[in-house]
Design a protein around this motif. Structure first.
Motif, PDB file in Angstrom:
ATOM      1  N   ALA A  64      48.870  44.018  39.659  1.00 22.75           N
ATOM      2  CA  ALA A  64      49.097  42.622  39.290  1.00 22.75           C
ATOM      3  C   ALA A  64      48.309  41.586  40.200  1.00 22.75           C
ATOM      4  O   ALA A  64      47.960  40.576  39.934  1.00 22.75           O
ATOM      5  CB  ALA A  64      50.370  42.399  38.937  1.00 22.75           C
ATOM      6  N   GLU A  65      48.683  41.731  41.393  1.00 23.19           N
ATOM      7  CA  GLU A  65      48.452  40.860  42.533  1.00 23.19           C
ATOM      8  C   GLU A  65      46.784  40.612  42.700  1.00 23.19           C
ATOM      9  O   GLU A  65      46.330  39.475  42.764  1.00 23.19           O
ATOM     10  CB  GLU A  65      49.184  41.120  43.795  1.00 23.19           C
ATOM     11  CG  GLU A  65      48.850  40.341  45.128  1.00 23.19           C
ATOM     12  CD  GLU A  65      49.389  40.684  46.258  1.00 23.19           C
ATOM     13  OE1 GLU A  65      49.314  40.057  47.250  1.00 23.19           O
ATOM     14  OE2 GLU A  65      50.004  41.618  46.324  1.00 23.19           O
ATOM     15  N   GLY A  85      55.342  41.654  45.694  1.00 20.95           N
ATOM     16  CA  GLY A  85      54.112  42.516  44.942  1.00 20.95           C
ATOM     17  C   GLY A  85      54.216  43.959  45.191  1.00 20.95           C
ATOM     18  O   GLY A  85      53.976  44.591  44.201  1.00 20.95           O
ATOM     19  N   ALA A  86      54.671  44.419  46.319  1.00 18.14           N
ATOM     20  CA  ALA A  86      54.576  46.026  46.347  1.00 18.14           C
ATOM     21  C   ALA A  86      55.867  46.631  45.470  1.00 18.14           C
ATOM     22  O   ALA A  86      55.813  47.374  44.739  1.00 18.14           O
ATOM     23  CB  ALA A  86      55.051  46.360  47.788  1.00 18.14           C
ATOM     24  N   CYS A  90      43.644  47.032  34.255  1.00 22.90           N
ATOM     25  CA  CYS A  90      44.017  47.314  35.662  1.00 22.90           C
ATOM     26  C   CYS A  90      45.347  46.489  36.360  1.00 22.90           C
ATOM     27  O   CYS A  90      46.027  46.996  37.085  1.00 22.90           O
ATOM     28  CB  CYS A  90      43.048  47.156  36.556  1.00 22.90           C
ATOM     29  SG  CYS A  90      41.271  47.869  36.101  1.00 22.90           S
ATOM     30  N   SER A  91      45.536  45.248  35.570  1.00 19.22           N
ATOM     31  CA  SER A  91      46.571  44.487  35.931  1.00 19.22           C
ATOM     32  C   SER A  91      47.751  45.135  35.765  1.00 19.22           C
ATOM     33  O   SER A  91      48.928  44.547  36.569  1.00 19.22           O
ATOM     34  CB  SER A  91      46.335  43.216  35.458  1.00 19.22           C
ATOM     35  OG  SER A  91      46.544  43.213  34.048  1.00 19.22           O
ATOM     36  N   GLN A  92      48.027  46.052  34.945  1.00 12.61           N
ATOM     37  CA  GLN A  92      49.496  46.535  34.601  1.00 12.61           C
ATOM     38  C   GLN A  92      49.850  47.218  35.966  1.00 12.61           C
ATOM     39  O   GLN A  92      51.279  47.271  36.267  1.00 12.61           O
ATOM     40  CB  GLN A  92      49.489  47.441  33.457  1.00 12.61           C
ATOM     41  CG  GLN A  92      48.295  48.643  33.649  1.00 12.61           C
ATOM     42  CD  GLN A  92      48.396  49.595  32.492  1.00 12.61           C
ATOM     43  OE1 GLN A  92      49.252  49.548  31.779  1.00 12.61           O
ATOM     44  NE2 GLN A  92      47.555  50.492  32.367  1.00 12.61           N
TER      45      GLN A  92
END
Length: 614
Positions: free
Chosen positions: A91-92, A12-13, A86-88
């Motif tokens: 995402a997690e 995720g990072a 915001c998900s761009q």
């Protein structure tokens, strides 16, 4: 699970880094251009101090290429923008939010619901007070949290104290309904902290809450997978307004406990509330009565099992050696019966079968609760249909048990005071050879049996009842006192609390649980060996089902009774001429082998659980 979690966080990072690499960095010229029109909406100073300071305006506000500037305006930027996603970048967090209750139709709350001003947004990480204040913006009914011991500890700088997100999560906030999953949350959320001994030690809070909860009735039902059937932590202590017991407003304050317990136990009295759901029976200083009750029951278990298991092993070895010696000399171990004698009456046979059915029912419905933390305990409870059905079956079998015990008392009374054969006194019958009361002869027989075990003397012959059979019979009386009385206290606690103090329920729980282990363990190992598995009887002694014993068996095992009956001229009265019917023989063999198989399966499961904890 922890490794997989670290892997997901790592990826995720990395994904976030990759996305940010594609995001336009902040541009002073671009920002200044935007502020020409949006200075009333955005503070340049606040934005520069926010977590988004390194992002250009167009990182979030992407122009809509399909839109055209309105005529008459000297506008160098686009007239419209696509909806900010915001998900761009996140995402997690976005995926967790979409799967949470905040992402559902039930309670739709977007990112800006909590992160209200993205142009001046500061990081929430580690700021538990801010978490609570943010959540309270919508959750007005939970304002009581700000009066709780948890919030007070947070204000005093205790970083271990929980805020909303410690219990409910941040982006993955789950539904908390009055169903199995929601009810389990009432307990599991609390144990995140209260099962952490180090954290509790730092906060000067007892660390035994979780352990003692799961040792009690309520916790065992949670372990079995039925949290909706019992009270969880939040039901008694409160969920958001958790107060110290000394606080008059606390749900666990002494004056409020009748109402708190009364939520489930209608009519709960002050005496009832003296039951301690978190009592530690290993703490002698705090719970001396429970400590010594546990010691007494454990001693009884160890002494009983140790003596009879050693007795069984010695018997098996000695009998095996003797039988091999007889076979070596050509002796027939089980010659055809010349005569058959009646040992048990039809009433006694029927009563024993009732005992078998009720005992197995009690075992199969009660042991899953005792071994609630095991896989087989959960599977067995699920097979039964859940704790409600198990409880009804258990109580029904208990009623049957009280019933056959009453019949046994009546039969004993008739034997003493209304004998079928006149003569003698009630005392002579009580201590006579047909009585099940232990007498001096039983001690002599037992010593003779141990001499035979060690090749110091011949195998003794017995009267009508052996010392181990008398032990089995008298164990029913002890069992009815111990397991029966404790069971009644636990079955009707609200009524019982008017007679005994609530802490007696803690005592009753220990006695009932350990006596159940003693009874089932003894029957499924010692009794099965004495009756069916010793070499002379293996694989089954059918006398308890057809009531008959051969002349050879009578002579070998009960020679003293045989001699006495001959001397009294009563032997012919016991002769049975007609054979057992084929149908009954098939039925009782199927019944007997089935009961033995069920008992052995539970014995193996219990032994495995006691040795491994599974």
């Amino acid at each position: 699970m922890a490794t997989r979690g670290r892997v997901r966080k790592t990826w995720g990072a990395l994904a976030s880094v990759a996305v940010l690499a594609l995001v336009p960095p902040a541009s002073a010229d671009e920002g200044a251009a935007c502020l020409q029109c949006h200075q009333d909406q955005v503070s340049a100073h606040a934005y520069d101090a926010s977590v988004h300071t390194d992002l250009a305006c167009t990182a979030c506000h992407k122009a809509d290429p399909q839109a055209t500037p309105p005529s008459g305006r000297n506008q160098k930027c686009s007239a419209a923008f696509v909806t900010t996603q915001c998900s761009q970048c996140h995402a997690e967090q976005s995926a967790k939010h979409d799967a949470s209750v905040h992402g559902s139709e039930r309670s739709t709350t977007g990112c800006v619901g909590c992160h209200s001003d993205i142009h001046s947004l500061q990081s929430h990480k580690g700021d538990k007070l801010r978490h609570a204040e943010t959540c309270s913006g919508c959750h007005s009914r939970q304002q009581a949290f700000f009066d709780s011991v948890h919030y007070l500890a947070l204000e005093q700088g205790n970083a271990d104290a929980p805020a909303c997100t410690d219990c409910h999560g941040t982006h993955d906030v789950a539904r908390v309904d009055n169903d199995s999953k929601g009810r389990e949350f009432h307990t599991r959320a609390c144990l995140t902290c209260h099962d952490d001994a180090e954290k509790m030690k730092r906060s000067d809070v007892t660390p035994i809450a979780g352990k003692t909860f799961f040792e009690g009735f309520h916790g065992k039902n949670v372990s079995l997978g039925y949290p909706e059937k019992v009270a969880g932590c939040a039901d008694c202590h409160g969920s958001h307004q958790v107060l110290a017991a000394e606080d008059p407003a606390s749900k666990v304050n002494a004056k409020n406990l009748p109402d708190t317990c009364g939520q489930c136990h209608a009519g709960a009295s002050a005496s009832f509330t003296r039951y301690n759901p978190h009592a530690d029976d290993r703490d002698r200083s705090e719970n001396a009565t429970l400590y010594w009750t546990r010691i007494a029951m454990t001693t009884l278990l160890v002494v009983t099992f140790l003596f009879f298991w050693v007795h069984s092993v010695l018997w098996a070895l000695r009998s095996f050696i003797e039988r091999r010696a007889k076979l070596a000399t050509g002796l027939v171990l089980h010659p055809p019966a010349k005569r058959t004698y009646r040992r048990f009456t039809p009433t006694q046979i029927a009563l024993h079968m009732v005992v078998v059915v009720s005992f197995l029912t009690l075992a199969f419905t009660g042991l899953p609760l005792k071994f609630a933390g095991t896989g087989w305990g959960r599977s067995l409870m699920s097979t039964i249909g859940g704790p409600q059905i198990a409880r009804h079956l258990h109580h029904s079998a208990a009623v049957v048990t009280f019933g056959y015990f009453s019949v046994a008392l009546v039969m004993s009374f008739r034997f003493l005071f209304r004998p079928a054969r006149p003569g003698g006194t009630w005392w002579s019958r009580l201590v006579g050879p047909d009585s099940l009361l232990p007498v001096k002869r039983d001690w002599t027989d037992m010593k003779a049996m141990f001499r035979w075990f060690f090749f110091k003397g011949p195998k003794p012959t017995f009267e009508r009842w052996t010392y181990w059979e008398k032990f089995d019979f008298l164990a029913v009386f002890w069992g009815m006192f111990a397991i029966g009385l404790s069971g009644l206290l636990l079955w009707f606690p609200e009524a019982a609390a008017h007679v005994v103090p609530g802490w007696m329920f803690n005592v009753a729980t220990i006695v009932h649980s350990d006596e159940a282990l003693l009874a089932t363990g003894f029957i499924f190992t010692v009794h099965f060996f004495n009756t069916h598995f010793r070499p002379e009887k293996f694989p089954m002694d059918t006398v308890i089902f057809d009531g008959r014993v051969s002349d050879h068996e009578m002579s070998e095992e009960r020679g003293d009774q045989l001699a006495r009956l001959r001397a009294e001229g009563r032997l012919e009265e016991l002769v049975v001429e007609s054979p057992t019917s084929l149908g009954w023989s098939l039925f009782y063999r199927a019944f007997g082998f089935g009961a033995v198989a069920l008992g052995l399966s539970l014995a193996v499961a219990m032994g495995w659980a006691l040795m491994t904890g599974h």
